[in-house]
Motif scaffolding. Sequence first.
Motif, PDB file in Angstrom:
ATOM      1  N   THR A  28     -73.531  -0.228 -69.566  1.00  0.00           N
ATOM      2  CA  THR A  28     -73.313  -0.062 -67.954  1.00  0.00           C
ATOM      3  C   THR A  28     -73.679  -1.369 -67.147  1.00  0.00           C
ATOM      4  O   THR A  28     -74.255  -2.260 -67.718  1.00  0.00           O
ATOM      5  CB  THR A  28     -74.196   1.007 -67.405  1.00  0.00           C
ATOM      6  OG1 THR A  28     -75.379   0.589 -67.939  1.00  0.00           O
ATOM      7  CG2 THR A  28     -73.827   2.406 -68.358  1.00  0.00           C
ATOM      8  N   GLN A  29     -72.980  -1.545 -66.273  1.00  0.00           N
ATOM      9  CA  GLN A  29     -73.578  -2.579 -65.278  1.00  0.00           C
ATOM     10  C   GLN A  29     -74.874  -2.750 -64.722  1.00  0.00           C
ATOM     11  O   GLN A  29     -75.470  -1.440 -64.605  1.00  0.00           O
ATOM     12  CB  GLN A  29     -72.501  -2.519 -64.102  1.00  0.00           C
ATOM     13  CG  GLN A  29     -71.021  -2.199 -64.317  1.00  0.00           C
ATOM     14  CD  GLN A  29     -70.491  -3.653 -64.879  1.00  0.00           C
ATOM     15  OE1 GLN A  29     -71.035  -4.728 -64.831  1.00  0.00           O
ATOM     16  NE2 GLN A  29     -69.600  -3.624 -65.732  1.00  0.00           N
ATOM     17  N   GLU A  38     -77.880 -10.800 -55.379  1.00  0.00           N
ATOM     18  CA  GLU A  38     -77.189 -11.817 -56.056  1.00  0.00           C
ATOM     19  C   GLU A  38     -76.139 -11.389 -57.283  1.00  0.00           C
ATOM     20  O   GLU A  38     -75.102 -12.022 -57.144  1.00  0.00           O
ATOM     21  CB  GLU A  38     -78.131 -12.606 -56.644  1.00  0.00           C
ATOM     22  CG  GLU A  38     -77.603 -13.977 -57.518  1.00  0.00           C
ATOM     23  CD  GLU A  38     -78.884 -14.744 -58.158  1.00  0.00           C
ATOM     24  OE1 GLU A  38     -78.325 -15.349 -59.236  1.00  0.00           O
ATOM     25  OE2 GLU A  38     -79.942 -14.761 -57.806  1.00  0.00           O
ATOM     26  N   TRP A  39     -76.470 -10.445 -57.861  1.00  0.00           N
ATOM     27  CA  TRP A  39     -75.474 -10.076 -58.762  1.00  0.00           C
ATOM     28  C   TRP A  39     -74.235  -9.314 -58.241  1.00  0.00           C
ATOM     29  O   TRP A  39     -73.004  -9.600 -58.492  1.00  0.00           O
ATOM     30  CB  TRP A  39     -76.152  -9.022 -59.857  1.00  0.00           C
ATOM     31  CG  TRP A  39     -75.555  -8.568 -60.999  1.00  0.00           C
ATOM     32  CD1 TRP A  39     -75.274  -9.331 -62.227  1.00  0.00           C
ATOM     33  CD2 TRP A  39     -74.321  -7.575 -61.188  1.00  0.00           C
ATOM     34  NE1 TRP A  39     -74.519  -8.776 -63.045  1.00  0.00           N
ATOM     35  CE2 TRP A  39     -73.592  -7.621 -62.423  1.00  0.00           C
ATOM     36  CE3 TRP A  39     -73.893  -6.679 -60.209  1.00  0.00           C
ATOM     37  CZ2 TRP A  39     -72.753  -6.951 -62.785  1.00  0.00           C
ATOM     38  CZ3 TRP A  39     -72.585  -5.942 -60.717  1.00  0.00           C
ATOM     39  CH2 TRP A  39     -72.141  -6.087 -61.832  1.00  0.00           C
ATOM     40  N   CYS A  40     -74.517  -8.505 -57.278  1.00  0.00           N
ATOM     41  CA  CYS A  40     -73.333  -7.806 -56.576  1.00  0.00           C
ATOM     42  C   CYS A  40     -72.631  -8.885 -55.816  1.00  0.00           C
ATOM     43  O   CYS A  40     -71.268  -8.613 -55.615  1.00  0.00           O
ATOM     44  CB  CYS A  40     -73.980  -6.756 -55.526  1.00  0.00           C
ATOM     45  SG  CYS A  40     -74.587  -5.221 -56.461  1.00  0.00           S
ATOM     46  N   CYS A  41     -73.204  -9.936 -55.183  1.00  0.00           N
ATOM     47  CA  CYS A  41     -72.358 -10.670 -54.452  1.00  0.00           C
ATOM     48  C   CYS A  41     -71.311 -11.605 -55.448  1.00  0.00           C
ATOM     49  O   CYS A  41     -70.155 -11.747 -55.145  1.00  0.00           O
ATOM     50  CB  CYS A  41     -73.357 -11.845 -53.926  1.00  0.00           C
ATOM     51  SG  CYS A  41     -72.402 -13.156 -52.562  1.00  0.00           S
ATOM     52  N   ALA A  49     -68.534  -9.171 -54.843  1.00  0.00           N
ATOM     53  CA  ALA A  49     -68.222  -9.669 -53.632  1.00  0.00           C
ATOM     54  C   ALA A  49     -68.871  -8.736 -52.503  1.00  0.00           C
ATOM     55  O   ALA A  49     -68.304  -8.458 -51.223  1.00  0.00           O
ATOM     56  CB  ALA A  49     -66.827  -9.835 -53.200  1.00  0.00           C
ATOM     57  N   ARG A  50     -70.102  -8.194 -52.702  1.00  0.00           N
ATOM     58  CA  ARG A  50     -70.894  -7.147 -51.893  1.00  0.00           C
ATOM     59  C   ARG A  50     -72.279  -7.717 -51.684  1.00  0.00           C
ATOM     60  O   ARG A  50     -72.804  -8.348 -52.621  1.00  0.00           O
ATOM     61  CB  ARG A  50     -70.830  -5.797 -52.295  1.00  0.00           C
ATOM     62  CG  ARG A  50     -69.347  -5.369 -52.479  1.00  0.00           C
ATOM     63  CD  ARG A  50     -69.236  -3.787 -52.551  1.00  0.00           C
ATOM     64  NE  ARG A  50     -69.206  -3.222 -51.141  1.00  0.00           N
ATOM     65  CZ  ARG A  50     -69.262  -1.950 -51.022  1.00  0.00           C
ATOM     66  NH1 ARG A  50     -69.223  -1.109 -51.711  1.00  0.00           N
ATOM     67  NH2 ARG A  50     -69.068  -1.667 -49.523  1.00  0.00           N
ATOM     68  N   GLY A  51     -72.800  -7.536 -50.491  1.00  0.00           N
ATOM     69  CA  GLY A  51     -74.067  -7.826 -50.276  1.00  0.00           C
ATOM     70  C   GLY A  51     -74.368  -9.498 -50.173  1.00  0.00           C
ATOM     71  O   GLY A  51     -75.255 -10.014 -50.562  1.00  0.00           O
TER      72      GLY A  51
END
Length: 157
Positions: free
Chosen positions: A93-94, A115-118, A122-124
């Motif tokens: 899973t992510q 950091e991971w989601c950005c 491309a979120r956060g």
Amino acid sequence: LPFNCLTMDNPDMWSPAKKTYCCAHGGKGCPKPTTPAPTPPPPTPPKPKPPTQPPLPYDCGAGVANWEAGWSDAKKAWCCAHGGQGCTTPKPTQPYDCNAGFSNWQAGWSDGKKEWCCTHAARGCTPASKVCTLWGDPHIISFDQMDTDKSKAYSFY
């Protein structure tokens, strides 16, 4: 002259001998060039057949209800890799769910999740601060005050 080629009568009515003589000696009465029949267009080449796909080594839909007992290990591995069926271990899973808590991401997410989601979704992503060079050197201007009068904006060096 054996024939008078300057007469005003129709050369189509002349004898073949007069036509031959006048054509050779005066350019009159010559046979009219025939227009060749138009060349037919070349035949349309047949459309190439689409390339045939090689048959798949396994039909992952066949026997899926009993895959654990009915499929070979090779079919399980192939179907897991090519369609997510027959996997003996769950897919990884992510590390973060970038939709969960997005409405409050700035305060509610850890730095690692931001950091991971950005990077991956491309979120956060932290928006870049606004820099103003109106007075010659960079200033950060804040319009966060309650008053709507822009002349009261704060300027920080």
